[in-house]
Every structure is written in C-alpha cells, then in structure tokens.
Design a protein around this motif. Structure first.
Motif, PDB file in Angstrom:
ATOM      1  N   GLN A  91      96.977  48.804  43.565  1.00  0.00           N
ATOM      2  CA  GLN A  91      97.847  48.197  42.557  1.00  0.00           C
ATOM      3  C   GLN A  91      97.318  46.838  42.122  1.00  0.00           C
ATOM      4  OE1 GLN A  91     102.275  49.925  43.171  1.00  0.00           O
ATOM      5  NE2 GLN A  91     101.643  48.539  44.789  1.00  0.00           N
ATOM      6  N   ALA A  92      96.826  46.052  43.063  1.00  0.00           N
ATOM      7  CA  ALA A  92      96.275  44.740  42.718  1.00  0.00           C
ATOM      8  C   ALA A  92      95.035  44.870  41.840  1.00  0.00           C
ATOM      9  CB  ALA A  92      95.936  43.972  43.999  1.00  0.00           C
ATOM     10  N   ALA A  93      94.299  45.972  42.008  1.00  0.00           N
ATOM     11  CA  ALA A  93      93.093  46.192  41.204  1.00  0.00           C
ATOM     12  C   ALA A  93      93.418  46.643  39.791  1.00  0.00           C
ATOM     13  CB  ALA A  93      92.208  47.229  41.888  1.00  0.00           C
ATOM     14  N   GLY A  94      94.657  47.029  39.539  1.00  0.00           N
ATOM     15  CA  GLY A  94      95.046  47.484  38.207  1.00  0.00           C
ATOM     16  C   GLY A  94      95.024  48.985  38.039  1.00  0.00           C
ATOM     17  N   ALA A  95      95.025  49.739  39.148  1.00  0.00           N
ATOM     18  CA  ALA A  95      95.041  51.195  39.058  1.00  0.00           C
ATOM     19  C   ALA A  95      96.284  51.665  38.313  1.00  0.00           C
ATOM     20  CB  ALA A  95      95.008  51.815  40.446  1.00  0.00           C
ATOM     21  N   ALA A  96      96.127  52.741  37.552  1.00  0.00           N
ATOM     22  CA  ALA A  96      97.261  53.310  36.831  1.00  0.00           C
ATOM     23  C   ALA A  96      98.090  54.217  37.723  1.00  0.00           C
ATOM     24  CB  ALA A  96      96.763  54.093  35.618  1.00  0.00           C
ATOM     25  N   ALA A  97      97.468  54.745  38.784  1.00  0.00           N
ATOM     26  CA  ALA A  97      98.154  55.639  39.716  1.00  0.00           C
ATOM     27  C   ALA A  97      97.338  55.695  40.997  1.00  0.00           C
ATOM     28  CB  ALA A  97      98.312  57.037  39.118  1.00  0.00           C
ATOM     29  N   VAL A  98      97.929  56.296  42.022  1.00  0.00           N
ATOM     30  CA  VAL A  98      97.214  56.494  43.284  1.00  0.00           C
ATOM     31  C   VAL A  98      97.248  57.976  43.644  1.00  0.00           C
ATOM     32  CG1 VAL A  98      97.608  54.174  44.174  1.00  0.00           C
ATOM     33  CG2 VAL A  98      99.290  55.978  44.643  1.00  0.00           C
ATOM     34  N   LEU A  99      96.314  58.357  44.500  1.00  0.00           N
ATOM     35  CA  LEU A  99      96.164  59.741  44.962  1.00  0.00           C
ATOM     36  C   LEU A  99      96.241  59.731  46.478  1.00  0.00           C
ATOM     37  CD1 LEU A  99      95.148  62.745  44.356  1.00  0.00           C
ATOM     38  CD2 LEU A  99      92.861  61.824  44.768  1.00  0.00           C
ATOM     39  N   LEU A 100      97.122  60.554  47.048  1.00  0.00           N
ATOM     40  CA  LEU A 100      97.323  60.520  48.496  1.00  0.00           C
ATOM     41  C   LEU A 100      97.228  61.904  49.110  1.00  0.00           C
ATOM     42  CD1 LEU A 100      98.029  59.146  51.151  1.00  0.00           C
ATOM     43  CD2 LEU A 100     100.447  59.257  50.495  1.00  0.00           C
ATOM     44  N   ALA A 101      96.236  62.075  49.977  1.00  0.00           N
ATOM     45  CA  ALA A 101      96.128  63.250  50.839  1.00  0.00           C
ATOM     46  C   ALA A 101      96.604  62.860  52.234  1.00  0.00           C
ATOM     47  CB  ALA A 101      94.681  63.728  50.903  1.00  0.00           C
ATOM     48  N   PRO A 102      97.314  63.736  52.928  1.00  0.00           N
ATOM     49  CA  PRO A 102      97.799  63.423  54.276  1.00  0.00           C
ATOM     50  C   PRO A 102      96.699  63.613  55.315  1.00  0.00           C
ATOM     51  CG  PRO A 102      98.566  65.595  53.645  1.00  0.00           C
ATOM     52  CD  PRO A 102      97.812  65.045  52.464  1.00  0.00           C
ATOM     53  N   MET A 103      95.871  62.607  55.489  1.00  0.00           N
ATOM     54  CA  MET A 103      94.805  62.666  56.496  1.00  0.00           C
ATOM     55  C   MET A 103      95.413  62.702  57.899  1.00  0.00           C
ATOM     56  SD  MET A 103      92.053  59.906  55.053  1.00  0.00           S
ATOM     57  CE  MET A 103      90.966  60.191  56.467  1.00  0.00           C
ATOM     58  N   THR A 104      94.718  63.392  58.808  1.00  0.00           N
ATOM     59  CA  THR A 104      95.256  63.477  60.159  1.00  0.00           C
ATOM     60  C   THR A 104      94.180  63.856  61.174  1.00  0.00           C
ATOM     61  OG1 THR A 104      97.005  64.456  61.516  1.00  0.00           O
ATOM     62  CG2 THR A 104      95.892  65.915  59.957  1.00  0.00           C
ATOM     63  N   TYR A 105      94.425  63.538  62.410  1.00  0.00           N
ATOM     64  CA  TYR A 105      93.639  64.035  63.539  1.00  0.00           C
ATOM     65  C   TYR A 105      94.515  64.990  64.335  1.00  0.00           C
ATOM     66  CZ  TYR A 105      90.801  64.127  67.784  1.00  0.00           C
ATOM     67  OH  TYR A 105      90.043  64.533  68.862  1.00  0.00           O
ATOM     68  N   GLN A 106      95.713  64.531  64.708  1.00  0.00           N
ATOM     69  CA  GLN A 106      96.703  65.421  65.302  1.00  0.00           C
ATOM     70  C   GLN A 106      97.367  66.235  64.183  1.00  0.00           C
ATOM     71  OE1 GLN A 106      97.170  65.849  68.471  1.00  0.00           O
ATOM     72  NE2 GLN A 106      95.881  64.162  69.173  1.00  0.00           N
ATOM     73  N   PRO A 107      97.657  67.515  64.410  1.00  0.00           N
ATOM     74  CA  PRO A 107      98.352  68.308  63.382  1.00  0.00           C
ATOM     75  C   PRO A 107      99.678  67.647  62.991  1.00  0.00           C
ATOM     76  CG  PRO A 107      97.524  69.730  65.125  1.00  0.00           C
ATOM     77  CD  PRO A 107      97.330  68.324  65.609  1.00  0.00           C
ATOM     78  N   LEU A 108      99.972  67.635  61.707  1.00  0.00           N
ATOM     79  CA  LEU A 108     101.192  67.017  61.213  1.00  0.00           C
ATOM     80  C   LEU A 108     102.266  68.067  60.958  1.00  0.00           C
ATOM     81  CD1 LEU A 108      99.799  64.439  58.600  1.00  0.00           C
ATOM     82  CD2 LEU A 108     100.523  64.007  60.958  1.00  0.00           C
ATOM     83  N   THR A 109     103.493  67.732  61.290  1.00  0.00           N
ATOM     84  CA  THR A 109     104.628  68.572  60.947  1.00  0.00           C
ATOM     85  C   THR A 109     105.050  68.273  59.512  1.00  0.00           C
ATOM     86  OG1 THR A 109     106.286  66.963  61.660  1.00  0.00           O
ATOM     87  CG2 THR A 109     105.403  68.462  63.349  1.00  0.00           C
ATOM     88  N   ASP A 110     105.848  69.156  58.935  1.00  0.00           N
ATOM     89  CA  ASP A 110     106.379  68.903  57.591  1.00  0.00           C
ATOM     90  C   ASP A 110     107.186  67.609  57.565  1.00  0.00           C
ATOM     91  OD1 ASP A 110     105.227  71.247  56.780  1.00  0.00           O
ATOM     92  OD2 ASP A 110     107.100  72.255  56.237  1.00  0.00           O
ATOM     93  N   ARG A 111     107.918  67.347  58.632  1.00  0.00           N
ATOM     94  CA  ARG A 111     108.712  66.121  58.695  1.00  0.00           C
ATOM     95  C   ARG A 111     107.797  64.903  58.623  1.00  0.00           C
ATOM     96  NH1 ARG A 111     111.653  63.977  64.120  1.00  0.00           N
ATOM     97  NH2 ARG A 111     112.596  62.083  63.280  1.00  0.00           N
ATOM     98  N   GLU A 112     106.663  64.959  59.298  1.00  0.00           N
ATOM     99  CA  GLU A 112     105.736  63.817  59.298  1.00  0.00           C
ATOM    100  C   GLU A 112     105.062  63.651  57.940  1.00  0.00           C
ATOM    101  OE1 GLU A 112     104.603  63.950  64.067  1.00  0.00           O
ATOM    102  OE2 GLU A 112     103.563  65.259  62.636  1.00  0.00           O
ATOM    103  N   VAL A 113     104.692  64.755  57.310  1.00  0.00           N
ATOM    104  CA  VAL A 113     104.087  64.672  55.980  1.00  0.00           C
ATOM    105  C   VAL A 113     105.090  64.098  54.987  1.00  0.00           C
ATOM    106  CG1 VAL A 113     103.118  66.008  54.072  1.00  0.00           C
ATOM    107  CG2 VAL A 113     102.481  66.561  56.423  1.00  0.00           C
TER     108      VAL A 113
END
Length: 295
Positions: A91-113
């Motif tokens: 946001q400080a750089a002036g991005a118009a949007a962000v992109l988020l993938a749920p990175m993980t090492y331990q498997p994530l539950t739906d609740r955690e995602v």
C-alpha cells in the motif's frame, strides 16, 4: 482492474539481490503493450524467496515503471504477521491491489485459511485477489470457503486454477453463484486460459503475458470480443510452448526465454532454483523461433 489480461513478470534475482534495472525493463514492456494490470511478486515473480526489504523495493519499482497501469502486488508469507507487513509495504508503494496465496508448511484447515483472509482484509485500504493455487500452496479451496472469503470486505477477485474449456462454464457458474457480484473470477494455467475466458471468466492472470504481452493481449481481446475461433486458434498455436510449461514449469521456461531475448542476465532465479539445462534451452529456443517469439 480485475478484468482482461493481468500480466505477471519475473523478478530477476541473484544471491546478491534483485536486478532492479532488468525488473523495470520487464514491467515497462508490459505497460507499453497495454495490459490491463500487472501482477508483481506473484509466483512467477518469486515472492516467496525474497526478503521484506526486497519485496518492498520491487513493489515500488513496479508501480513507478507501470505508469497508469494498475499493479497488483503479491503479499503471501507463512505467518499472518508477515503478510500484514507485506500488505502495508504494498500500500505504501502505491499498489492498486494485493494478491494473497495461503502459504503454509503445516497443513491449514478451512478455519485457518479464512482467518488469514479475515485478518488481512480488515487492515487493507485496497482490494485483494484471492490466489487459489493448490499445485504450489497445497491448500485446496472448497467453493463454500471461497464464498465465505469473498463476502469479506475488500475482496476484489478470485484467481482460480486452470479449468478445461468443456468444464469452464459449469465451474465458473457454480462459483459465481456463491460470491458477491462485484467479485470477479480470473483463470490461470495459461494453456487452459482461453477456455476459461470463453467459459465466463473475467480475467486471465497470465505467466505468458509477463514476457510476451502482445501475444497474450491478442488472445484476451479476441475472447473478450466473443471471437472464440480467433482466441482458440491463437492459443492452440502456442501448444509447443504450453508443452514446455507443463514439462519444466512456467517459471523456468520464462526465465530462460527472458535470457534468450536479452532482457535479463543469467542466472536470474534465487537458489536453490536452477534454470533450464542446455538441452531444454535448445528446445525452448527452437520453439520460440518457430512461433516467431524470438530465440
């Protein structure tokens, strides 16, 4: 911003850091080609291998080089706290949007995602693209989970894995029934993208577009105009390149192609990632020549 062609360039990287002049050249080419948005620090951009400082510099450089073209900046990280840091930097750089993938090492539950996206969207002032990429993250989104996340504030788009032309209309319609009308659906998996666009997707989040934007723009515009024959023909013509994507991985292929075009130096991938071996490079260069893409 979340329709049409979103082009994802490499972030040329060595063990000494980002090759910022080369990165700026890549982004500038995309802006000049008239892509609809630029996806900086996506999977092709190697975000997971970069430090916070490197990512912040790359985000700033991308926004400056893109001019009037909106930039979507990847913010994925293993911990929510780190994701929030990357979001603030984008946001400080002036991005118009962000992109988020749920990175993980331990498997994530739906609740955690869900909790990850809930925490991040609560802090955002710009839209977020949900990055559904099970082949890389090993996190599988159910449609129900997509629906819950899409109802959060500041969700702008969902980037789904590639889907065949036959399955695309049903797949996209089913997902669309569960998400708000303002949330767009974009497809990845470049060799399947044309079928996705013709099957009702709003956007193509493209690896090819990050290096060969004119080619990807032409396919996208044909699909948007409803010229299915032109879009399919143009995509099918690229099958030799798509085959290399599937065999070696699109990141390695685009890295080597960028070297062939003289746009980046070698090496340009962060270790332990390695570029194509000599035999694969020879195959790639012959393919690029045959397709009129250089080489």
């Amino acid at each position: 911003m979340f329709t049409g062609l979103s082009a994802f360039p490499l972030t040329p990287t060595t063990e000494n850091g980002i090759d910022e002049p080369a990165f700026v050249r890549l982004v500038s080419r995309l802006a000049a080609a008239g892509v609809d948005s630029i996806g900086a620090l996506g999977s092709t951009g190697g975000y997971a291998y970069l430090s916070r400082e490197q990512r912040a510099r790359a985000a700033t450089a991308a926004v400056e080089a893109a001019g009037s073209i909106p930039v979507i900046v990847g913010i994925g990280a293993l911990r929510t706290r780190l994701v929030l840091h990357h979001a603030a930097d984008a946001q400080a750089a002036g991005a118009a949007a962000v992109l988020l993938a749920p990175m993980t090492y331990q498997p994530l539950t739906d609740r955690e995602v869900f909790g990850l996206y809930e925490a991040v969207t609560a802090e955002l002032e710009i839209p977020l693209v949900v990055y559904d990429n099970p082949g890389t993250t090993h996190v599988t989104f159910s449609d129900e989970l997509h629906g819950r996340i899409a109802a959060l504030p500041n969700i702008g788009s969902i980037k789904i894995p590639g889907v065949t032309a036959v399955a695309a209309p049903t797949r996209i319609a089913a997902l669309r029934r569960l998400i708000p009308a303002h949330v767009t659906i974009g497809v990845s998996g470049d060799w399947l993208a044309t079928g996705g666009l013709l099957g009702g997707a709003d956007a193509w989040y493209s690896v090819l577009g990050g290096l060969f934007p004119e080619t990807a723009v032409a396919i996208t515009r044909a699909a948007q105009a409803g010229d299915s024959a032109a879009a399919v023909t143009a995509s099918d013509r690229l099958e030799p390149l798509w085959a290399l994507f599937r065999r070696y991985g699109s990141l390695r292929v685009m890295s080597a192609a960028a070297e062939t075009l003289g746009l980046v130096a070698s090496p340009n991938l962060p270790l332990p990632l390695l570029g194509l071996d000599p035999a694969a490079r020879t195959e790639l260069n012959a393919t690029l020549r045959d397709l009129g893409l250089g080489g």
